[in-house]
Design an enzyme around this catalytic site. Structure first.
Site, short mmCIF file in Angstrom:
data_model
loop_
_atom_site.label_atom_id
_atom_site.label_comp_id
_atom_site.label_asym_id
_atom_site.label_seq_id
_atom_site.Cartn_x
_atom_site.Cartn_y
_atom_site.Cartn_z
N ASP A 74 -36.37 -19.96 30.07
CA ASP A 74 -35.35 -18.91 30.03
C ASP A 74 -34.33 -19.27 28.95
O ASP A 74 -33.90 -20.42 28.86
CB ASP A 74 -34.64 -18.87 31.39
CG ASP A 74 -34.54 -17.48 31.94
OD1 ASP A 74 -33.98 -16.62 31.23
OD2 ASP A 74 -35.00 -17.25 33.07
N ASP A 128 -32.88 -13.72 28.21
CA ASP A 128 -32.12 -13.12 29.31
C ASP A 128 -31.14 -12.06 28.80
O ASP A 128 -30.37 -12.34 27.87
CB ASP A 128 -31.33 -14.24 30.02
CG ASP A 128 -30.54 -13.72 31.19
OD1 ASP A 128 -31.17 -13.33 32.18
OD2 ASP A 128 -29.29 -13.70 31.12
N GLU A 164 -35.75 -9.60 28.34
CA GLU A 164 -35.43 -8.90 29.58
C GLU A 164 -34.76 -7.59 29.20
O GLU A 164 -33.74 -7.59 28.51
CB GLU A 164 -34.48 -9.73 30.43
CG GLU A 164 -34.27 -9.08 31.78
CD GLU A 164 -33.03 -9.55 32.51
OE1 GLU A 164 -33.01 -9.43 33.73
OE2 GLU A 164 -32.08 -10.02 31.86
N HIS A 167 -36.92 -12.96 40.44
CA HIS A 167 -35.81 -13.53 41.22
C HIS A 167 -34.63 -12.57 41.34
O HIS A 167 -33.65 -12.89 41.99
CB HIS A 167 -35.35 -14.83 40.55
CG HIS A 167 -34.78 -14.55 39.18
ND1 HIS A 167 -35.55 -14.09 38.13
CD2 HIS A 167 -33.52 -14.62 38.72
CE1 HIS A 167 -34.77 -13.89 37.09
NE2 HIS A 167 -33.53 -14.20 37.41
N ASP A 168 -34.69 -11.42 40.66
CA ASP A 168 -33.60 -10.43 40.75
C ASP A 168 -33.95 -9.28 41.68
O ASP A 168 -33.27 -8.26 41.70
CB ASP A 168 -33.31 -9.85 39.36
CG ASP A 168 -32.65 -10.87 38.45
OD1 ASP A 168 -31.99 -11.80 38.96
OD2 ASP A 168 -32.81 -10.76 37.22
C1 NOJ Z 1 -30.69 -11.51 34.30
C2 NOJ Z 1 -31.16 -12.63 35.16
O1 NOJ Z 1 -32.50 -12.43 35.50
C3 NOJ Z 1 -30.24 -12.67 36.34
O2 NOJ Z 1 -30.70 -13.52 37.35
C4 NOJ Z 1 -28.87 -13.04 35.87
O3 NOJ Z 1 -27.96 -12.99 36.95
C5 NOJ Z 1 -28.38 -12.11 34.77
N1 NOJ Z 1 -29.39 -11.81 33.79
C6 NOJ Z 1 -27.22 -12.72 34.04
O4 NOJ Z 1 -27.65 -13.82 33.30
#
Ligand code: NOJ
Length: 581
Positions: free
Chosen positions: A128, A230, A284, A350-351
């Site tokens: 990441d 990210d 992302e 994970h989100d």
């Molecule tokens: C996306 C990440 O996947 C997430 O977990 C994070 O909280 C935010 N970006 C901020 O970095």
């Protein structure tokens, strides 16, 4: 003589491979084949994967001890969430030192051992890269906030308070939803799209960009195989900070994504770093349109390899979804990338709350079948599949009962926000129980011992109560478990790269509200995939050509029944089947 000729042919072939760059970044072969298109990515959330020292937090040594498990899955790449030094306001997405390992996770020696351990097993490592923002505890920010004339001032976005309040910016993680935080030290506001402890870096500053490229080189030199960028769609900003229309926050991505010179920065990054190493890159977020997404990933632009688009994974939020919508979205994205660019296919990370709880059916009766069905979908679509750790076991949502069970900054700040503004806290709580990303962050369920074998200490977040029933050890022993089915799927994809990775996708039976049916086809062969997304028996519409159909895989012991007309299939609840036609 003949041997010489053979050797020469071999040599020219190798030179050609090198030149055309099979596996090299930024270049393509005639067929466009790449290792990262063929990769089966498994995402490891290190904080929750395996603890080795009893502090309740997963770590690199723990992960190292599980590498044979990863190998046994057959996956070919790991995406590891951030492991850099961090005060953990957002579980590592707030980096205070990009060249060091978070204390909770171990040391650089552990990292080196991890990378070697993965490579020894033929597994690549994607890291990441969190550079839309840093931690407020990063040395750059400490310097930046110390004085208006600091050489680091321009590494971040500042607005001097004598100019009044800056135009409103929405923050995704702030208690007050306000992305400008006042800092009395220099009487100025700094910008943070995420939490107050995640100040946004100023990509408009070329010095900052060079710092990032240096960091990337540092990891690429170590031999890692890729970067997941990210929140990258947000990095470029209009530094005149114009006012946005009232209510813009309802569709803030339109205002935040793909702004300014973002593509210029990516082309620069590609030239400076990505093109120089055999690394893959995935962003992302894919902007607001297919054009945005293509502009990120089309090969001739020399920016990135692929992106995660959210439209598919967002379908189930928050109130459930219809299969017709699901089919429409995934088919539309597939066709938009059929000729150029490349997609990532995923239903969880994970989100997100757990895949089976959102898209399948996590009741004891249907959990297994429906999670196998969802994995069948991910692993038979075109695009690089990303499988989230635990989904191979059919891990479910956590079953949190009170707000104190949650740990996530976004979840907790949203709760505080609703409370502070007099909103319906109970309604929000119910929503969080179903959708909070903490659902996907509970300890990995290894076995039925205390805390699912994740830690001998107290886990940083509660273990899901169902771990005695759902865990890897019990599934190892059962040939029909979710885990062993997942392994067969991975194997199937690997053995049928031409058709399952590169072959064309065609949606069949578009209006069927219960069954998702499609073919994957290359010059040599066709595969048919049928997925019953409902909890009742369901049938495909007549018209399938099943005359030579050979069942390759199904999540039930019995094959689907063939209808009387011999052109339909009758599927049990959540039955999934893959045929060779
Ligand atoms: C996306 C990440 O996947 C997430 O977990 C994070 O909280 C935010 N970006 C901020 O970095």
């Amino acid at each position: 003589m003949q041997r010489g000729l053979l050797l020469l042919t071999l040599l020219s072939f190798l030179v050609l491979c090198f030149k055309t760059g099979y596996g090299q970044p930024g270049t393509s072969t005639a067929s466009g084949k790449k290792w990262w298109k063929e990769a089966i990515v498994y995402q490891v959330y290190p904080r929750s994967f395996q603890d080795s020292d009893g502090d309740g937090i997963g770590d690199l040594k723990g992960l190292l001890s599980r590498l044979d498990y990863l190998k046994s899955l057959g996956i070919t790449a790991v995406w590891l969430n951030p492991i850099y030094s961090s005060p953990n306001d957002d579980n590592g997405y707030d980096v205070s030192d990009y060249r060091n390992i978070m204390k909770d996770f171990g040391t650089m020696a552990d990292f080196d051992a991890l990378l070697k351990g993965l490579h020894d097993r033929g597994i690549k490592l994607v890291m990441d890269l969190v550079v839309n923002h840093s931690s407020d505890e990063h040395e750059w920010f400490k310097q930046s906030r110390s004085s208006r004339t600091s050489p680091y001032r321009d590494y971040y976005h500042w607005w001097n308070a004598e100019n009044g309040k800056p135009p409103y910016r929405y923050s995704l993680f702030d208690v007050a939803h306000d992305a400008w935080k006042y800092d009395s030290l220099t009487n100025a506001y700094y910008l943070h799209y995420f939490s107050q402890k995640q100040p946004d870096l100023k990509w408009e500053n070329p010095k900052l960009r060079q710092e990032v490229y240096d960091i990337m080189r540092f990891w690429a030199e170590k031999g890692i195989d890729g970067f997941r960028l990210d929140a990258f769609q947000f990095v470029a900003k209009d530094t005149t900070y114009p006012a946005f229309p009232e209510g813009f926050e309802k569709s803030f991505v339109q205002y935040y994504a793909m702004q300014g010179n973002l593509h210029g920065y990516l082309q620069e990054m590609n030239k400076e770093v990505l093109s120089k190493y055999n690394v893959m890159s995935v962003a992302e977020g894919a902007g607001n349109s297919f054009t945005d997404a293509h502009n990120l990933v089309d090969e001739n632009r020399r920016e990135l390899n692929m992106a995660y688009a959210f439209e598919g994974v967002d379908i189930a939020k928050p109130a459930g979804y219809s299969l017709l919508h699901f089919k429409e979205v995934f088919s539309r994205w597939d066709s938009a990338f059929a000729r150029s660019g490349w997609l990532s296919v995923f239903l969880a990370n994970h989100d997100q709350a757990r895949m089976v709880s959102r898209f399948g059916n996590d009741s004891p009766k249907f959990r297994e079948a429906s999670s196998k069905l969802l994995n069948t979908f991910i692993l038979t679509m075109r695009g690089t599949p990303y499988c989230y750790n635990g989904d191979e076991l059919g891990m479910t949502n956590a079953g949190f009962e009170k707000i104190d069970d949650f740990r996530d900054v976004q979840t907790l700040n949203e709760y505080r926000h609703v409370k502070n503004t007099g909103g319906d806290v109970q309604a929000l709580f119910r929503r969080l129980q179903a959708t909070s990303r903490d659902n996907g962050r509970t300890p990995f369920q290894w076995d039925s011992s205390a805390n699912a074998g994740f830690t001998t200490g107290k886990p940083w977040i509660k273990t899901a109560a169902n771990y005695r029933r759902i865990n890897a050890a019990s599934q190892e022993a059962d040939p029909n478990s979710c885990l062993n089915y997942f392994r067969r799927l991975v194997q199937l994809r690997k053995e049928n790269t031409d058709v399952l990775v590169y072959g064309n996708y065609t949606l069949l039976d578009k209006t069927n509200p219960a069954v998702y049916a499609y073919t994957r086809k290359d010059e040599g062969q066709t595969m048919l995939i049928v997925l019953n997304f409902s909890s009742a028996n369901a049938q495909t519409r007549p018209g399938l050509n099943l005359s030579r159909a050979k069942l390759l895989l199904s999540n039930y012991k019995e094959a689907p029944l063939v209808g009387k007309e011999k052109t339909t299939l009758i599927l049990k609840p959540y039955q999934a089947a893959v045929y060779k036609l």
